[in-house]
Design an enzyme around this catalytic site. Structure first.
Site, PDB file in Angstrom:
ATOM      1  CD  GLU A  13       3.799  -3.232   2.964  1.00  0.00           C
ATOM      2  OE1 GLU A  13       3.189  -2.890   3.998  1.00  0.00           O
ATOM      3  OE2 GLU A  13       3.397  -4.125   2.213  1.00  0.00           O
ATOM      4  CB  SER A 184       2.931   0.460   3.417  1.00  0.00           C
ATOM      5  OG  SER A 184       3.102  -0.260   4.609  1.00  0.00           O
ATOM      6  CE1 TYR A 250       4.092   2.876   8.165  1.00  0.00           C
ATOM      7  CE2 TYR A 250       4.299   3.031   5.784  1.00  0.00           C
ATOM      8  CZ  TYR A 250       3.804   2.403   6.905  1.00  0.00           C
ATOM      9  OH  TYR A 250       3.005   1.304   6.761  1.00  0.00           O
ATOM     10  NE  ARG A 289      -4.571  -0.208  10.001  1.00  0.00           N
ATOM     11  CZ  ARG A 289      -3.453  -0.327   9.287  1.00  0.00           C
ATOM     12  NH1 ARG A 289      -2.319  -0.676   9.876  1.00  0.00           N
ATOM     13  NH2 ARG A 289      -3.463  -0.117   7.983  1.00  0.00           N
ATOM     14  CG  ASP A 291      -6.878   0.224   6.886  1.00  0.00           C
ATOM     15  OD1 ASP A 291      -6.861   0.301   8.128  1.00  0.00           O
ATOM     16  OD2 ASP A 291      -5.865  -0.028   6.204  1.00  0.00           O
ATOM     17  CD  GLU A 304      -5.207  -2.324   2.488  1.00  0.00           C
ATOM     18  OE1 GLU A 304      -4.969  -2.914   1.426  1.00  0.00           O
ATOM     19  OE2 GLU A 304      -4.404  -1.570   3.047  1.00  0.00           O
ATOM     20  CG  ASN A 306      -3.657  -3.529   6.889  1.00  0.00           C
ATOM     21  OD1 ASN A 306      -2.884  -3.295   5.979  1.00  0.00           O
ATOM     22  ND2 ASN A 306      -4.775  -2.838   7.056  1.00  0.00           N
ATOM     23  N   GLY A 310       1.257  -2.319  11.136  1.00  0.00           N
ATOM     24  CA  GLY A 310       2.494  -1.651  11.503  1.00  0.00           C
ATOM     25  C   GLY A 310       2.592  -1.385  12.997  1.00  0.00           C
TER      26      GLY A 310
END
Length: 339
Positions: A13, A184, A250, A289, A291, A304, A306, A310
């Site tokens: 990443e 990612s 992205y 964050r 998900d 998961e 984070n 990002g």
């Protein structure tokens, strides 16, 4: 006041991190701080971002465009004068002298707790989650085990070692294959048949020997940012094709993101409550964050958490903060001086 934004590193990443780091550095300079954008892996040998402090008076604007494919780490390693060290020359010395170190890293040493432990031993102040929470969140098998033990639903899974016995007759189709400790969506594939499973395992093997084979949940995808322990507005993610993979994450125009998500209040509250619970279970820091997938019956499954979300133009956390009236610049400043 001097802030080091630590980005890059030797990680799948890496490119995402450099893009995040550039934007964070720009925002902090606009807020009046002296900022150095520093590559964790190359350190003072970095050619892209020389180790110099800049302020808004210098009229410097950093930028980094994320390619559509993950980086070639062996080629990057070959460019280094110290290829066997994950922390480049001068990094710790520079960070020790800064007032704050903003971790804009993603994946590998930046998120698995290794760097956090090193910074702690050197008495260096940094943003985000400490080494314990970083380890727990980055290892998908550990985090999912803790979530399930605490009553948070997560898709069924099995951890497999690819260098071990190769008997996959038990695999339920369709399934998702993912490296145990990448982010990612790097190395993530879907498989509907044994042949597709073989290809998916080969793709994941490029990054790790330990992989998860996970139940595939069909439904809608959501994410919930956490700031100062409280949930931000829910965002829904709708890739225009395929799933929310590295490219769809992205590259502009490939995914539709709706924030706040157009969902019933009952589902919104459930997702926010579950996100706050996961944040606490995994001992995460000032921000994170979390998900989710929500199946066709409206049941949420946590995928998961984070620890260093990002901060690119397409990233979810800044969009969620904006929906709550927090500008990108304010978000960066809050994180930079959080305790």
């Amino acid at each position: 006041m001097k802030i080091v934004v630590l980005a890059g590193g030797l990680s799948p990443e890496r490119d995402v991190s450099l893009s995040s780091g550039a934007l964070i550095a720009n925002a902090l300079m606009e807020s009046g701080y002296e900022v150095m954008l520093l590559d964790l892996f190359f350190g003072t040998d970095s050619r892209d971002f020389p180790p110099v402090y800049h302020s808004h008076k210098d009229s410097v604007q950093f930028s980094y465009q994320i390619p559509s494919a993950a980086p070639d780490l062996e080629a990057i390693r070959a460019e280094s004068k110290t290829p066997h060290s994950l922390i480049g020359p001068g990094v710790l010395e520079i960070c020790r002298e800064a007032d704050s170190v903003f971790l804009a890293l993603h994946g590998s040493i930046g998120e698995n707790g290794q760097l956090q432990a090193v910074l702690d031993t050197h008495g260096i102040r940094y943003t985000g989650t400490g080494y314990t929470g970083s380890l727990l969140a980055m290892d998908k098998d550990l985090s999912k085990t803790l979530m399930r033990a605490n009553g948070v639903s997560t898709p069924d899974w099995r951890l497999v070692r690819l260098s071990g016995p190769q008997d996959f007759s038990w695999v339920p189709y369709p399934c998702v294959v993912k490296p145990c400790s990448c982010g990612s969506s790097v190395g993530v594939s879907m498989a509907d048949t044994p042949k597709e499973l073989e290809a998916a395992l080969d793709a994941a093997r490029k990054y790790e020997d330990m992989v998860l084979i996970e139940e595939k949940i069909t439904g809608r995808e959501f994410s919930v940012g956490i700031l100062a322990g409280k949930a931000l507005p829910v965002i829904e993610i709708r890739p225009l094709s395929g799933f929310y993979d590295y490219e769809n994450k992205y590259q502009q125009g490939l995914t539709e993101e709706i924030c706040p998500a157009q969902i019933p209040d009952s589902l919104r509250k459930l997702l926010q409550d579950q996100a706050e619970k996961v944040h606490q279970i995994l001992r995460l820091g000032f921000y994170s964050r979390v998900d989710f997938l929500v199946d066709e019956q409206g049941r949420p499954y946590c995928l998961e958490a984070n620890t260093l979300p990002g901060m690119t133009p397409q990233s979810l956390l800044p969009q969620e903060a904006a929906a709550q009236g927090i500008s990108y610049r304010e978000l960066c400043e809050r994180i930079a001086f959080s305790k």
